[in-house]
Design a protein around this motif. Structure first.
Motif, PDB file in Angstrom:
ATOM      1  N   LYS A   1       0.839  -1.280  -0.091  1.00 21.41           N
ATOM      2  CA  LYS A   1       0.059  -0.006  -0.052  1.00 21.41           C
ATOM      3  C   LYS A   1       0.846   1.271  -0.005  1.00 21.41           C
ATOM      4  CE  LYS A   1      -4.000  -2.285   2.230  1.00 21.41           C
ATOM      5  NZ  LYS A   1      -4.898  -2.099   3.287  1.00 21.41           N
ATOM      6  N   LYS A   2       2.116   1.114  -0.383  1.00 25.27           N
ATOM      7  CA  LYS A   2       3.332   2.155  -0.182  1.00 25.27           C
ATOM      8  C   LYS A   2       3.495   2.869   0.897  1.00 25.27           C
ATOM      9  CE  LYS A   2       2.753   2.987  -5.058  1.00 25.27           C
ATOM     10  NZ  LYS A   2       2.865   4.040  -6.205  1.00 25.27           N
ATOM     11  N   ARG A   3       3.046   2.045   2.089  1.00 21.46           N
ATOM     12  CA  ARG A   3       3.188   2.794   3.297  1.00 21.46           C
ATOM     13  C   ARG A   3       4.784   2.330   3.767  1.00 21.46           C
ATOM     14  NH1 ARG A   3      -1.941   0.225   6.305  1.00 21.46           N
ATOM     15  NH2 ARG A   3      -0.814  -1.685   5.386  1.00 21.46           N
ATOM     16  N   THR A   4       5.445   3.572   4.387  1.00 23.24           N
ATOM     17  CA  THR A   4       6.859   3.270   5.080  1.00 23.24           C
ATOM     18  C   THR A   4       6.645   2.675   6.475  1.00 23.24           C
ATOM     19  OG1 THR A   4       6.644   5.440   5.591  1.00 23.24           O
ATOM     20  CG2 THR A   4       7.707   4.927   3.440  1.00 23.24           C
ATOM     21  N   ALA A   5       7.689   2.192   6.887  1.00 25.54           N
ATOM     22  CA  ALA A   5       7.855   1.891   8.327  1.00 25.54           C
ATOM     23  C   ALA A   5       7.367   2.898   9.248  1.00 25.54           C
ATOM     24  CB  ALA A   5       9.182   1.249   8.615  1.00 25.54           C
ATOM     25  N   ILE A   6       8.125   4.258   8.950  1.00 25.83           N
ATOM     26  CA  ILE A   6       7.693   5.361   9.702  1.00 25.83           C
ATOM     27  C   ILE A   6       6.153   5.633   9.757  1.00 25.83           C
ATOM     28  CG2 ILE A   6       8.239   7.137   8.181  1.00 25.83           C
ATOM     29  CD1 ILE A   6       9.553   8.642  10.625  1.00 25.83           C
ATOM     30  N   LEU A   7       5.430   5.480   8.663  1.00 28.40           N
ATOM     31  CA  LEU A   7       3.978   5.714   8.662  1.00 28.40           C
ATOM     32  C   LEU A   7       3.288   4.758   9.652  1.00 28.40           C
ATOM     33  CD1 LEU A   7       1.428   7.066   7.799  1.00 28.40           C
ATOM     34  CD2 LEU A   7       1.678   5.745   5.700  1.00 28.40           C
TER      35      LEU A   7
ATOM     36  N   ALA B   1      14.784   8.568   7.828  1.00 29.76           N
ATOM     37  CA  ALA B   1      13.703   8.022   7.133  1.00 29.76           C
ATOM     38  C   ALA B   1      13.125   9.202   6.325  1.00 29.76           C
ATOM     39  CB  ALA B   1      12.647   7.446   8.083  1.00 29.76           C
ATOM     40  N   ASP B   2      12.467   8.911   5.061  1.00 33.87           N
ATOM     41  CA  ASP B   2      11.975  10.143   4.413  1.00 33.87           C
ATOM     42  C   ASP B   2      10.646  10.284   4.995  1.00 33.87           C
ATOM     43  OD1 ASP B   2      10.556  11.813   2.448  1.00 33.87           O
ATOM     44  OD2 ASP B   2      10.920  10.471   1.023  1.00 33.87           O
ATOM     45  N   ILE B   3      10.264  11.227   6.049  1.00 35.05           N
ATOM     46  CA  ILE B   3       9.221  11.556   6.581  1.00 35.05           C
ATOM     47  C   ILE B   3       7.977  12.062   5.667  1.00 35.05           C
ATOM     48  CG2 ILE B   3      10.600  11.857   8.909  1.00 35.05           C
ATOM     49  CD1 ILE B   3       9.901  14.889   8.474  1.00 35.05           C
ATOM     50  N   ASN B   4       8.366  12.555   4.778  1.00 32.57           N
ATOM     51  CA  ASN B   4       7.448  13.128   3.838  1.00 32.57           C
ATOM     52  C   ASN B   4       6.847  12.148   2.555  1.00 32.57           C
ATOM     53  OD1 ASN B   4       7.661  15.959   4.619  1.00 32.57           O
ATOM     54  ND2 ASN B   4       9.584  16.089   3.907  1.00 32.57           N
ATOM     55  N   ARG B   5       7.356  10.990   2.533  1.00 33.38           N
ATOM     56  CA  ARG B   5       7.074   9.958   1.521  1.00 33.38           C
ATOM     57  C   ARG B   5       5.475   9.665   1.706  1.00 33.38           C
ATOM     58  NH1 ARG B   5      10.769   5.312  -0.882  1.00 33.38           N
ATOM     59  NH2 ARG B   5      11.993   7.175  -1.010  1.00 33.38           N
ATOM     60  N   GLN B   6       4.558   9.507   0.925  1.00 28.47           N
ATOM     61  CA  GLN B   6       3.291   9.344   0.858  1.00 28.47           C
ATOM     62  C   GLN B   6       2.760   8.185   0.304  1.00 28.47           C
ATOM     63  OE1 GLN B   6       2.760  13.346  -0.829  1.00 28.47           O
ATOM     64  NE2 GLN B   6       0.922  13.436   0.459  1.00 28.47           N
ATOM     65  N   ASP B   7       1.704   7.330   0.979  1.00 29.26           N
ATOM     66  CA  ASP B   7       1.322   6.052   0.636  1.00 29.26           C
ATOM     67  C   ASP B   7       0.402   6.342  -0.400  1.00 29.26           C
ATOM     68  OD1 ASP B   7      -1.063   6.743   1.751  1.00 29.26           O
ATOM     69  OD2 ASP B   7      -1.149   5.317   3.071  1.00 29.26           O
ATOM     70  N   GLN B   8      -0.241   5.232  -1.011  1.00 33.08           N
ATOM     71  CA  GLN B   8      -1.265   5.250  -2.140  1.00 33.08           C
ATOM     72  C   GLN B   8      -2.360   6.089  -1.811  1.00 33.08           C
ATOM     73  OE1 GLN B   8      -2.048   1.140  -2.890  1.00 33.08           O
ATOM     74  NE2 GLN B   8      -3.564   0.797  -1.387  1.00 33.08           N
ATOM     75  N   THR B   9      -2.727   6.363  -0.653  1.00 36.23           N
ATOM     76  CA  THR B   9      -3.854   7.271  -0.384  1.00 36.23           C
ATOM     77  C   THR B   9      -3.319   8.679   0.048  1.00 36.23           C
ATOM     78  OG1 THR B   9      -4.051   6.550   1.961  1.00 36.23           O
ATOM     79  CG2 THR B   9      -5.420   5.407   0.557  1.00 36.23           C
ATOM     80  N   CYS B  10      -1.934   8.941  -0.202  1.00 36.58           N
ATOM     81  CA  CYS B  10      -1.311  10.314   0.085  1.00 36.58           C
ATOM     82  C   CYS B  10      -1.318  10.632   1.541  1.00 36.58           C
ATOM     83  CB  CYS B  10      -2.202  11.313  -0.397  1.00 36.58           C
ATOM     84  SG  CYS B  10      -2.412  11.592  -2.516  1.00 36.58           S
ATOM     85  N   LEU B  11      -0.985   9.478   2.248  1.00 40.31           N
ATOM     86  CA  LEU B  11      -0.913   9.676   3.808  1.00 40.31           C
ATOM     87  C   LEU B  11       0.619   9.554   3.877  1.00 40.31           C
ATOM     88  CD1 LEU B  11      -3.378   7.534   5.809  1.00 40.31           C
ATOM     89  CD2 LEU B  11      -3.419   9.987   5.519  1.00 40.31           C
ATOM     90  N   ASN B  12       1.183  10.539   4.897  1.00 40.23           N
ATOM     91  CA  ASN B  12       2.592  10.446   5.587  1.00 40.23           C
ATOM     92  C   ASN B  12       2.229  10.667   7.083  1.00 40.23           C
ATOM     93  OD1 ASN B  12       2.522  13.123   5.770  1.00 40.23           O
ATOM     94  ND2 ASN B  12       3.816  13.634   4.320  1.00 40.23           N
ATOM     95  N   PRO B  13       3.347  10.491   7.908  1.00 39.92           N
ATOM     96  CA  PRO B  13       2.857  10.729   9.349  1.00 39.92           C
ATOM     97  C   PRO B  13       2.523  12.074   9.790  1.00 39.92           C
ATOM     98  CG  PRO B  13       5.258   9.678   9.076  1.00 39.92           C
ATOM     99  CD  PRO B  13       4.705   9.921   7.456  1.00 39.92           C
ATOM    100  N   PHE B  14       2.913  13.216   9.206  1.00 39.98           N
ATOM    101  CA  PHE B  14       2.320  14.358   9.272  1.00 39.98           C
ATOM    102  C   PHE B  14       0.941  14.598   8.850  1.00 39.98           C
ATOM    103  CE2 PHE B  14       1.693  19.028   8.008  1.00 39.98           C
ATOM    104  CZ  PHE B  14       1.505  19.677   9.059  1.00 39.98           C
ATOM    105  N   LEU B  15       0.525  14.261   7.820  1.00 40.51           N
ATOM    106  CA  LEU B  15      -0.816  14.074   7.483  1.00 40.51           C
ATOM    107  C   LEU B  15      -1.812  13.352   8.183  1.00 40.51           C
ATOM    108  CD1 LEU B  15      -0.423  14.746   3.641  1.00 40.51           C
ATOM    109  CD2 LEU B  15      -1.145  16.681   5.069  1.00 40.51           C
ATOM    110  N   PHE B  16      -1.340  12.336   8.279  1.00 45.47           N
ATOM    111  CA  PHE B  16      -1.831  11.198   9.322  1.00 45.47           C
ATOM    112  C   PHE B  16      -2.213  11.832  10.742  1.00 45.47           C
ATOM    113  CE2 PHE B  16      -2.539   8.046  12.512  1.00 45.47           C
ATOM    114  CZ  PHE B  16      -3.344   7.064  11.886  1.00 45.47           C
TER     115      PHE B  16
END
Length: 202
Positions: free
Chosen positions: A38-44, A63-78
């Motif tokens: 789902k394109k989620r990183t470990a940090i997400l 870790a790339d804290i800005n990388r987004q998953d398939q629904t555009c989520l990253n840790p900040f936006l989550f």
């Protein structure tokens, strides 16, 4: 190419908060920015499960804290979407990109305003330069979202006051040219209408 079981161990460690296993995976050469199906990183994954120590470790480890998953989520936006103030603060401190958008085209303050996460909204307005007048794919600003996508209660009223005190434009209309005060009137939100009038809305 990393073996499937090794990637599973890494993602499971992030998901469950097993910092020691996660460290071992990285020592064995696992890509810190690897993404699952789902394109989620470990940090997400760690962020989604509130494992803040793992989140901080991964951020500090590069870790790339800005990388987004398939629904555009990253840790900040989550964190913004779910009202997780601790996570939002962690990501701000780590240098999160405030201009990245959700799948609906909003920056972090947009869903936070919509969902009534007043503590997150306050943090974003007081400690970052996030765009309070950002317009999403629907043509809505955070102010408009705070009006039309919630119930107009005291929490929403407080958020609207915060937005206005920090530069929200009362005249920025939606995609149909309808202004925030007209939207408040259509919803029957008298208290919000009064707040907007006091802020100079016409």
């Amino acid at each position: 190419m990393i073996k499937t079981n090794e990637s599973k161990i890494f993602f499971d460690a992030a998901r469950t908060g097993d910092l020691e296993s996660l460290k071992k995976s990285l020592e064995l050469g696992t890509d810190i920015n690897m993404q699952d199906k789902k394109k989620r990183t470990a940090i997400l994954l760690a962020a989604m499960n509130k494992h803040y120590d793992v989140v901080k470790y991964l951020a500090d480890a590069g870790a790339d804290i800005n990388r987004q998953d398939q629904t555009c989520l990253n840790p900040f936006l989550f964190g913004c979407i779910n009202g997780d103030l601790k996570l939002v603060r962690l990501m701000i401190s780590a240098g999160a990109n405030l201009n990245l958008v959700t799948r609906f085209g909003g920056v972090g303050i947009t869903p936070a305003s919509e969902k009534g996460h007043i503590e997150v909204v306050r943090e974003l307005l007081t400690s970052t330069d996030i765009n309070v007048n950002h317009t999403n794919y629907c043509g809505w600003t955070p102010l408009i979202e705070a009006i039309v996508l919630n119930n107009g209660d005291t929490r929403q009223q407080a958020i609207i006051k915060l937005l206005l005190e920090n530069g929200a434009d009362t005249e920025l209309a939606d995609q149909y040219g309808v202004t925030p005060i007209e939207l408040a009137r259509r919803k029957g939100y008298k208290e919000i209408e009064e707040i907007l009038l006091e802020a100079g809305a016409e």
